[in-house]
Scaffold this active site. Structure first.
Site, PDB file in Angstrom:
ATOM      1  N   ARG A  92       3.439   6.326  -2.925  1.00  0.00           N
ATOM      2  CA  ARG A  92       2.116   6.029  -3.467  1.00  0.00           C
ATOM      3  C   ARG A  92       1.054   6.497  -2.480  1.00  0.00           C
ATOM      4  O   ARG A  92       1.065   6.105  -1.310  1.00  0.00           O
ATOM      5  CB  ARG A  92       1.971   4.520  -3.708  1.00  0.00           C
ATOM      6  CG  ARG A  92       0.588   4.138  -4.220  1.00  0.00           C
ATOM      7  CD  ARG A  92       0.355   2.644  -4.172  1.00  0.00           C
ATOM      8  NE  ARG A  92      -1.024   2.343  -4.559  1.00  0.00           N
ATOM      9  CZ  ARG A  92      -1.740   1.334  -4.079  1.00  0.00           C
ATOM     10  NH1 ARG A  92      -1.209   0.504  -3.199  1.00  0.00           N
ATOM     11  NH2 ARG A  92      -2.984   1.141  -4.472  1.00  0.00           N
ATOM     12  N   HIS A 140      -9.350   4.283  -3.926  1.00  0.00           N
ATOM     13  CA  HIS A 140      -8.985   3.327  -2.878  1.00  0.00           C
ATOM     14  C   HIS A 140     -10.182   3.167  -1.936  1.00  0.00           C
ATOM     15  O   HIS A 140     -10.099   3.462  -0.743  1.00  0.00           O
ATOM     16  CB  HIS A 140      -7.741   3.807  -2.121  1.00  0.00           C
ATOM     17  CG  HIS A 140      -7.018   2.722  -1.402  1.00  0.00           C
ATOM     18  ND1 HIS A 140      -5.674   2.463  -1.563  1.00  0.00           N
ATOM     19  CD2 HIS A 140      -7.460   1.799  -0.516  1.00  0.00           C
ATOM     20  CE1 HIS A 140      -5.320   1.442  -0.800  1.00  0.00           C
ATOM     21  NE2 HIS A 140      -6.393   1.033  -0.143  1.00  0.00           N
ATOM     22  N   ASN A 340      -0.564  -6.302  -5.206  1.00  0.00           N
ATOM     23  CA  ASN A 340      -0.556  -6.249  -3.742  1.00  0.00           C
ATOM     24  C   ASN A 340      -0.517  -7.686  -3.229  1.00  0.00           C
ATOM     25  O   ASN A 340      -1.438  -8.465  -3.484  1.00  0.00           O
ATOM     26  CB  ASN A 340      -1.815  -5.559  -3.218  1.00  0.00           C
ATOM     27  CG  ASN A 340      -1.892  -4.098  -3.619  1.00  0.00           C
ATOM     28  OD1 ASN A 340      -0.947  -3.540  -4.173  1.00  0.00           O
ATOM     29  ND2 ASN A 340      -3.023  -3.467  -3.340  1.00  0.00           N
ATOM     30  N   TYR A 342       0.580 -10.229   0.196  1.00  0.00           N
ATOM     31  CA  TYR A 342       0.988 -10.355   1.586  1.00  0.00           C
ATOM     32  C   TYR A 342       1.224 -11.805   2.009  1.00  0.00           C
ATOM     33  O   TYR A 342       2.126 -12.081   2.789  1.00  0.00           O
ATOM     34  CB  TYR A 342      -0.102  -9.775   2.500  1.00  0.00           C
ATOM     35  CG  TYR A 342      -0.312  -8.293   2.375  1.00  0.00           C
ATOM     36  CD1 TYR A 342       0.347  -7.399   3.217  1.00  0.00           C
ATOM     37  CD2 TYR A 342      -1.188  -7.773   1.423  1.00  0.00           C
ATOM     38  CE1 TYR A 342       0.143  -6.031   3.122  1.00  0.00           C
ATOM     39  CE2 TYR A 342      -1.403  -6.405   1.313  1.00  0.00           C
ATOM     40  CZ  TYR A 342      -0.730  -5.540   2.162  1.00  0.00           C
ATOM     41  OH  TYR A 342      -0.926  -4.177   2.050  1.00  0.00           O
TER      42      TYR A 342
END
Length: 451
Positions: A92, A140, A340, A342
């Protein structure tokens, strides 16, 4: 006393193998253009807002910037060889808008930028001994500064038009080989850290009660516009294609082409929110926290509007969609969803919190990293926000699957950073058992979520 989780009930075996996952499960690595490319003013590339932001004194603690980064612009072939050596099958990466349209306007394509990304894509696909699936992110966070300075960037409805033109240029030039498109990466960060707290480019915090919600509104519409262009003009060829630029439907010029047959989605970020206790107000606060992360962007695309909890807390500061926009979003939501994840937080309701920003104050909650007895939710990594909480990814995936009707999901980011204080040897740093344990435990919870 806080109702601490029964961790015994959440424990899973950290032993994880390729066979722990379905044969169709994809393992890959991810990057973003500004973080790796360098070559910031080469190949006729225009600057982006991060180039501008990091070149301002005092914006980055140590004064570093992405002018060179890891020099991926010149060393992409070596980097791709490293991906192959690690045994991954997907890569990616993001395309820099300023490499395609240096001024962002979509009037003239930069052929050197097209050639650079063609070289990356072709290098991924040309090797006989391995095959990488390119997962391409269109945005991004690196907006061309001309759009920021001339129209206000994401605060202006016109940005939806320009993003649609940029997305179409990418589909037209790369879509014959790219079969997985991600429109936006973490729009939450663009909205909050870029336009409320101001620690990310473009560094705005002048209107923290208005701008982040306006920016998100336009990002949602930009995503739906890119999906519409892709599905109607590229995914499956149709001689009649409709746009939603500037809020009006219109017939686009078209020409016969091969169907690309790919998929398109977006990537959102979410820390898991675990209620501090069994009290209803804490449970509601935890749900509200997730609404302000995931629901902010996914509810409009799946249900046609923002979460009710956001409407209640934000009132008129939260923009409204027209009936036509709602229908348009629902028709052009996603083929897959990128998550995403974490870390996680313990959430407690508070009526008058002293949060660091208006965005968090509006949520009326506290985000804690310790239970009331002082035990931490997990070990801390190098970053002060990143605590290692493996069960959080399982809860996040289960929540998304159940609420949004079981979409196809890719975990598009996950990982941890480690502290380098200069005292450890290179051997000790490379023998990073802690990071290995992080990935094993998180992957084991992913496998459990799939089961």
């Amino acid at each position: 006393m806080a109702q601490k989780l029964n961790l015994d009930n959440l424990a899973v075996s950290a032993d994880v193998y390729r066979s722990s996952f379905p044969s169709t499960f994809t393992f890959g690595v991810a990057t973003s253009a500004y973080l790796i490319e360098g070559g910031w003013n080469e190949g006729k590339k225009g600057p982006n807002i991060w180039d501008k932001f990091t070149h301002l004194q005092g914006k980055v603690l140590d004064g570093s910037n992405g002018d060179v980064a890891v020099d991926h612009y010149h060393r992409y072939k070596e980097d791709i060889e490293l991906i192959g050596a690690l045994g991954f099958t997907a890569y990616r990466f993001s395309i820099s808008w300023s490499r395609i349209f240096p001024d962002g306007l979509g009037t003239e394509v930069n052929e050197e930028g097209i050639a650079f990304y063609n070289n990356i894509i072709n290098s991924l696909l040309e090797k006989d001994e391995y095959y990488y699936q390119p997962f391409v992110t269109l945005y991004h966070w690196d907006l061309p500064p001309h759009l920021q300075e001339s129209i206000g960037g994401w605060t202006n409805r016109k940005i939806v038009d320009y993003f649609g033109l940029y997305a179409e240029a990418c589909f037209a030039n790369f879509g014959d080989r790219v079969k997985h498109w991600i429109t936006l990466n973490e729009p939450l960060q663009t909205s909050v850290n870029g336009h409320c707290i101001g620690i990310f480019a473009p560094g705005r915090n002048e209107k923290p009660l208005i701008e982040p919600y306006l920016v998100s509104h336009h990002q949602v519409l930009a995503h739906a516009t890119a999906v519409s262009v892709y599905r109607s003009k590229y995914k499956v060829y149709s001689p009649y294609s409709f746009s939603f630029f500037s809020g009006t439907f219109g017939l686009l010029e078209d020409a016969p082409r091969e169907s690309q047959g790919g998929q398109i989605g977006l990537s959102v970020d979410c820390e898991w929110a675990e209620a501090n206790s069994e009290k209803m107000e804490d449970k509601v606060a935890a749900g509200r926290r997730i609404d302000f992360q995931l629901g902010w962007f996914l509810d409009p695309l799946f249900f046609g509007d923002y979460p009710a909890s956001m409407r209640q807390k934000l009132g008129d500061n939260l923009p409204t969609f027209t009936p036509e926009e709602k229908e348009f979003m629902l028709q052009n939501s996603w083929d897959f969803l990128g998550i995403n994840h974490y870390t996680s937080r313990i959430i407690a309701h508070v009526s008058n919190n002293e949060a660091e920003s208006d965005f968090y104050k509006a949520q009326e909650l506290e985000r804690n990293v310790e239970w009331e007895d002082g035990e931490p939710i997990g070990d801390r990594a190098a970053s002060d926000w990143l605590y290692i909480v493996p069960w959080g990814i399982r809860k996040t995936l289960n929540y998304v699957s159940q609420k949004y009707n079981h979409p196809s999901i890719f975990i598009t980011e996950n990982g941890m950073d480690d502290e380098d204080d200069g005292s450890a040897s290179i051997h000790d740093m490379l023998d990073d058992k802690r990071r290995v344990a992080y990935f094993k435990s998180y992957l084991a919870n992913v496998a459990e979520a799939i089961k």
